[in-house]
Each structure stands twice: as structure tokens, then as C-alpha cells.
Design an enzyme around this catalytic site. Structure first.
Site, PDB file in Angstrom:
ATOM      1  N   TYR A 159       0.872  -1.181   0.000  1.00 40.59           N
ATOM      2  CA  TYR A 159       0.000   0.000   0.000  1.00 40.59           C
ATOM      3  C   TYR A 159       0.906   1.227   0.000  1.00 40.59           C
ATOM      4  O   TYR A 159       1.444   1.618   1.037  1.00 40.59           O
ATOM      5  CB  TYR A 159      -0.903  -0.046   1.238  1.00 40.59           C
TER       6      TYR A 159
ATOM      7  N   LYS B 115      -0.801  -0.971  -4.440  1.00 42.78           N
ATOM      8  CA  LYS B 115      -1.930  -0.040  -4.446  1.00 42.78           C
ATOM      9  C   LYS B 115      -1.315   1.338  -4.413  1.00 42.78           C
ATOM     10  O   LYS B 115      -0.748   1.759  -3.398  1.00 42.78           O
ATOM     11  CB  LYS B 115      -2.798  -0.295  -3.207  1.00 42.78           C
TER      12      LYS B 115
HETATM   13  C1  NAY Z   1      -8.359   2.973   1.483  1.00 46.21           C
HETATM   14  O1  NAY Z   1      -7.400   2.388   1.947  1.00 46.21           O
HETATM   15  O2  NAY Z   1      -9.362   3.199   2.114  1.00 46.21           O
HETATM   16  C2  NAY Z   1      -8.331   3.432   0.127  1.00 46.21           C
HETATM   17  O3  NAY Z   1      -7.905   2.762  -0.733  1.00 46.21           O
HETATM   18  C3  NAY Z   1      -8.882   4.721  -0.164  1.00 46.21           C
HETATM   19  C4  NAY Z   1      -8.112   5.466  -1.163  1.00 46.21           C
HETATM   20  C5  NAY Z   1      -8.415   6.893  -0.884  1.00 46.21           C
HETATM   21  N1  NAY Z   1      -7.186   7.561  -0.571  1.00 46.21           N
HETATM   22  C6  NAY Z   1      -7.006   8.253   0.519  1.00 46.21           C
HETATM   23  C7  NAY Z   1      -5.729   8.975   0.666  1.00 46.21           C
HETATM   24  O4  NAY Z   1      -7.815   8.314   1.361  1.00 46.21           O
HETATM   25  O5  NAY Z   1     -10.225   6.819  -2.407  1.00 46.21           O
HETATM   26  C8  NAY Z   1      -9.096   7.565  -2.049  1.00 46.21           C
HETATM   27  C9  NAY Z   1      -9.485   8.973  -1.688  1.00 46.21           C
HETATM   28  O6  NAY Z   1     -10.299   9.001  -0.544  1.00 46.21           O
HETATM   29  C10 NAY Z   1     -10.224   9.657  -2.810  1.00 46.21           C
HETATM   30  O7  NAY Z   1      -9.518   9.506  -4.000  1.00 46.21           O
HETATM   31  C11 NAY Z   1     -10.444  11.130  -2.499  1.00 46.21           C
HETATM   32  O8  NAY Z   1      -9.238  11.812  -2.450  1.00 46.21           O
END
Ligand code: NAY
Length: 290
Positions: free
Chosen positions: A135, A161
Site C-alpha cells: 500500500y 496499491k
Molecule cells: C483505502 O485504503 O481506504 C483506500 O484505498 C482509499 C483510497 C483513498 N485515498 C485516501 C488517501 O484516502 O479513495 C481515495 C481517496 O479518498 C479519494 O480519491 C479522495 O481523495
């Protein structure tokens, strides 16, 4: 095995108003999302407030989600922890529950050497018989993975990821490791990440509008860039609004508005004010055409 081209929801963790884990709501949420076309789940990650959960709660979530999906779609479990011992225990438990893969943020807080970070992943890899997805989320961890990171050459590291806006790095990783799955981790750049080599996505707003991600992929794959861009633009206007009031509390509120009351985020996250809720409602209304 996990799907290499799926739209995965970074599954929320429902809480009661008192901040207790709500497993009944979690079951409803999983069922609801499967009916909406979610192609896989990523639980206990950032959107799942994984680092705000204790070990027993993380275990209970994995058991609940795994039993609810019953093997119909893949489950990736985020098992990243402050220490190696916890990460191994959670990863072994995920394997027992039938997870398709585990995924881990690097160890945070202390400034570990690159060798120590690699050691943490290798210890997990060696303790389980399951693929591991790194990640990469430098914005929160301060640690960034690139193609030159020798860890990525380990064949049990099956994917990354990439939650970073750096698409050049994504492209370099996908070229260097064509056999690994690259998951996009920022919903805002789903379309552009596919052009750079991502084939799957894991995101917060997938919980809310999985079909939109499928539509973007469909337009991209048939080469209709105008259509793909138009949908991504709508999605980005929505995300930009949610980010303004805090992505996680706002996105959870959208879920509640859609009928599954997932409750607030856990403290230290704050509650949304009435005005903020109004902004979120307006933003969500614009997505109803999908
Ligand atoms: C997780 O681990 O929950 C994710 O994969 C979420 C990924 C999210 N990134 C962050 C930094 O929170 O979905 C994105 C993010 O919320 C979205 O792109 C809005 O910025």
C-alpha cells in the site's frame, strides 16, 4: 485469486453514534454494495478507519465481510500495523478467512530504514501463503515506493496499491513489473491511471457510486476518451466537494443518505456540521443522474 481488473470499494466501517462497531450495518453495507456492482472489497484500510480499530475489531470485520460475500467477489484485507507481530497475526487470520490477498501500509511513526521496511513486508510474506499488495500512500506514511525498491521484485508481492498522484511512478512500476497488478488508489485519477498501467482501482467513493467507475473503464477500453473524461469530470467535481468537508466523514454521510446508516467516523474525526451536511447533500444530488 484477486481480480486484476476490478472496481474495489475501500469499505467503510459502520459505527453506532457512540462509536461502537456495528456489524449488522456492515453486513447490510456489503450486501448493498454487491447489489450495486462492486467487484471486490478492501476492508480495514484508510476508508475503513483501520488504524482506529483495535485488533479484535479488525478480526471481527474480516470475519463478517468474508461470510457475507461468501466467495462471490474477492476480499483484500488491509493488515498494516505499527508492528510486525500484529501485521503477521492479522494477515494469518485474513488467510484463514479466505482473503484473496492482504495489503499493508509500511510501518509508521519511527523512521525505519529501507531495509527495516522491506523486512516488515518480508516477515509477513514468509508467514502466510497468500499474495501481498504493498500500500503505497506517501501522503500519510512519508514512505514512497518506486520501481527501484528491491522489495517489489519479491514474487509474493503480487501488486501495489498506488495512492499517489504521481502517474509517472505508476507507469515506471508497471513497466518494470508487468506481472504485478497495479491498483489505482486515488478516485480522482482513475481514468488517467489506466493510461499509465493501472488495471484496477480501490477507492472511498466506490462505496457510493461503483457504477461510475465501471462506466469510466468501459469508455476507456473502447477508446471513447471524450465520454470517459466527461464522466471522470463529474466524479471529480463530486470528490472535490467531499474533500472540502473531509473525505471520510463526508463520504460516510453520502452512504447514510443512500440508505445504509454507517454512522460517523471515529474520533478524533469530527462530526459534520449542519452546513457541511448541506454541502454534501448538494454534491451527491448531482451524481444522481448516474
Ligand atoms: C483505502 O485504503 O481506504 C483506500 O484505498 C482509499 C483510497 C483513498 N485515498 C485516501 C488517501 O484516502 O479513495 C481515495 C481517496 O479518498 C479519494 O480519491 C479522495 O481523495
Amino acid at each position: 485469486p484477486f481480480r486484476e481488473n476490478g472496481v474495489y470499494s475501500a469499505l467503510f466501517t459502520p459505527f453506532t453514534d457512540k462509536g461502537e462497531l456495528d456489524l449488522l450495518k456492515l453486513k447490510q453495507l456489503v450486501r448493498f454494495e454487491m447489489n450495486q456492482g462492486v467487484e471486490g472489497f478492501y476492508c480495514c484500510g484508510s476508508s475503513g478507519e483501520g488504524l482506529l480499530l483495535d485488533q479484535s475489531e479488525r478480526v471481527a470485520i474480516v470475519e463478517t465481510v468474508a461470510s457475507e460475500i461468501g466467495g462471490t467477489v474477492p476480499l483484500i484485507v488491509h493488515t498494516g500495523s505499527l508492528g510486525t507481530k500484529e501485521a503477521i497475526a492479522l494477515s494469518q487470520h485474513a488467510q484463514k478467512c479466505g482473503a484473496a490477498a492482504v495489503s499493508l501500509i509500511p510501518p509508521i511513526y519511527y523512521h525505519y530504514s529501507q531495509k527495516e521496511v522491506a523486512g516488515y513486508y518480508e516477515d509477513v510474506v514468509n508467514a502466510i501463503d497468500l499474495g501481498v499488495i504493498v500500500y503505497n500512500i506517501p501522503q500519510f506514511t512519508g514512505i514512497s515506493f518506486s520501481k527501484d525498491n528491491t522489495l517489489l521484485a519479491n514474487e509474493k508481492i503480487v501488486g501495489i496499491k498506488h495512492t499517489s498522484m504521481n502517474l509517472y511512478e505508476l507507469e515506471r512500476i508497471s513497466q518494470a513489473f508487468p506481472e504485478k497488478t497495479i491498483f489505482n488508489g486515488f478516485d480522482e485519477i482513475w481514468l488517467y491511471s489506466m493510461a499509465a498501467g493501472a488495471t484496477a482501482t480501490i477507492g472511498t467513493t466506490v462505496n457510493i457510486c461503483p457504477k461510475v467507475f465501471g462506466l469510466i473503464r468501459e469508455a476507456f477500453l473502447k477508446g471513447d476518451m471524450a465520454e470517459a473524461q466527461a464522466i471522470q469530470h463529474d466524479l471529480n467535481a463530486f470528490i472535490e466537494s467531499l474533500v472540502r468537508t473531509g473525505i471520510f466523514p463526508s463520504a460516510k454521510y453520502c452512504m447514510t443518505l443512500q440508505g445504509i446508516d454507517v454512522g460517523p467516523c471515529r474520533k478524533p474525526f469530527d462530526l459534520l456540521s449542519g452546513v457541511e451536511k448541506g454541502h454534501v447533500e448538494q454534491a451527491l444530488a448531482k451524481m444522481h443522474k448516474y
